[in-house]
Enzyme design. Structure first.
Site, PDB file in Angstrom:
ATOM      1  N   SER A  67       1.167  -1.200  -0.461  1.00 54.75           N
ATOM      2  CA  SER A  67       0.046   0.325  -0.076  1.00 54.75           C
ATOM      3  C   SER A  67       1.155   1.375  -0.099  1.00 54.75           C
ATOM      4  CB  SER A  67      -0.942   0.029   1.300  1.00 54.75           C
ATOM      5  OG  SER A  67      -1.423   1.350   1.569  1.00 54.75           O
ATOM      6  N   TYR A  75      -2.479  -1.646  10.184  1.00 52.30           N
ATOM      7  CA  TYR A  75      -1.942  -1.780   8.841  1.00 52.30           C
ATOM      8  C   TYR A  75      -0.675  -1.469   8.056  1.00 52.30           C
ATOM      9  CZ  TYR A  75      -3.791  -1.808   4.174  1.00 52.30           C
ATOM     10  OH  TYR A  75      -3.797  -2.042   2.481  1.00 52.30           O
TER      11      TYR A  75
END
Length: 265
Positions: A142, A155
């Site tokens: 990401s 995350y």
């Protein structure tokens, strides 16, 4: 449309929805032989039915949180076509909660699935790649694998960890002709925020505004396949949020001031 790379066997985790489903459908059009994995077998079958060449698609349910089962899953995957050329480590979960409100059990779950599950599957498949002297790990990280942002502490940590692990793997196994492509999407219009964990571990059940305005998953899938085919080491996919990577790299203080004010929830 098929090229020499397009007949390869690509194994995609997290293939039942979102980016994984879009990548599966796109790569089927190109002629790849596919192995689709996630926890949801009925949804995997639905994705298979949407593929242009469903006869070249196999479904293999798995749970990244159950690391002890992944060696058996690798054996089954290899048996389907006799080889696996590319593993797309796409499976995982996201988070939407402040550090002060996030239970440690939630932090651990994010790491267990996003990091340890991915590492366990990679290690289980690695001997196959070493033996055949070829293989390609494509890892869906990401943009927050390159910088942290509010509401995504664990995350971001799990995605940062993947970069450290796979950069090391790439360096260790270059002599075995094993490739690594780190794929860093920004906002993509999927249910990733809907399914994201909140501080107590329950799902958010709400679409982020930024997510809703993100890239169509089909556009992301095309960029992913191109990066894999071109053997890129790292690629950033998104719109203006991609500039955050360069802002942090070259102007870290300016980035720090910017991210404090970012409306990402």
């Amino acid at each position: 449309m098929n090229g020499p790379d397009h007949n390869k066997v690509m194994w995609i985790t997290g293939a039942s929805s979102g980016i994984g489903a879009a990548l599966s459908i796109h790569c089927s059009r190109l002629g790849y032989r596919l192995i689709l994995s996630s926890r949801d077998e009925p949804k995997l079958e639905e994705v298979k039915d949407k593929c242009l060449h469903p006869d070249k698609v196999r479904v293999l349910p798995l749970d990244l949180a159950e690391a002890e089962t992944l060696q058996e899953k690798v054996s089954k995957a290899v048996d389907f076509f006799g080889i696996v050329d590319i593993l797309v480590n796409n499976g995982g979960i996201s988070q939407r909660s402040l550090v002060k409100h996030t239970q440690l059990s939630v932090d651990r779950r994010l790491m267990e699935i996003n990091y340890f599950g991915t590492v366990a599957l990679t290690k289980a498949l690695l001997p196959h790649f070493i033996q055949q002297k070829s293989g390609h790990f494509a890892v869906v990280s990401s943009l927050v694998g390159k910088f942290g942002s509010p509401y995504r502490s664990s995350y971001a940590a799990s995605k940062h960890a993947l970069h450290g692990f796979f950069d090391s793997l790439r360096a260790e196994h270059h002599q075995d002709a094993i490739l690594v492509t780190m794929i860093c999407p920004g906002f993509v219009k999927t249910d990733v925020s809907v399914n994201a964990l909140t501080g107590d571990g329950s799902p958010l059940n709400q679409m982020d505004d930024a997510q809703a305005k993100g890239l169509p998953p089909e556009e992301c899938a095309k960029a992913m396949e191109k990066a894999i085919r071109l053997k890129r080491q790292e690629v950033y996919i998104g719109r203006k949020e991609v500039f955050g990577v360069y802002l942090k790299r070259f102007f870290p203080s300016a980035f720090s001031n910017f991210i404090k004010k970012a409306k990402v929830r």
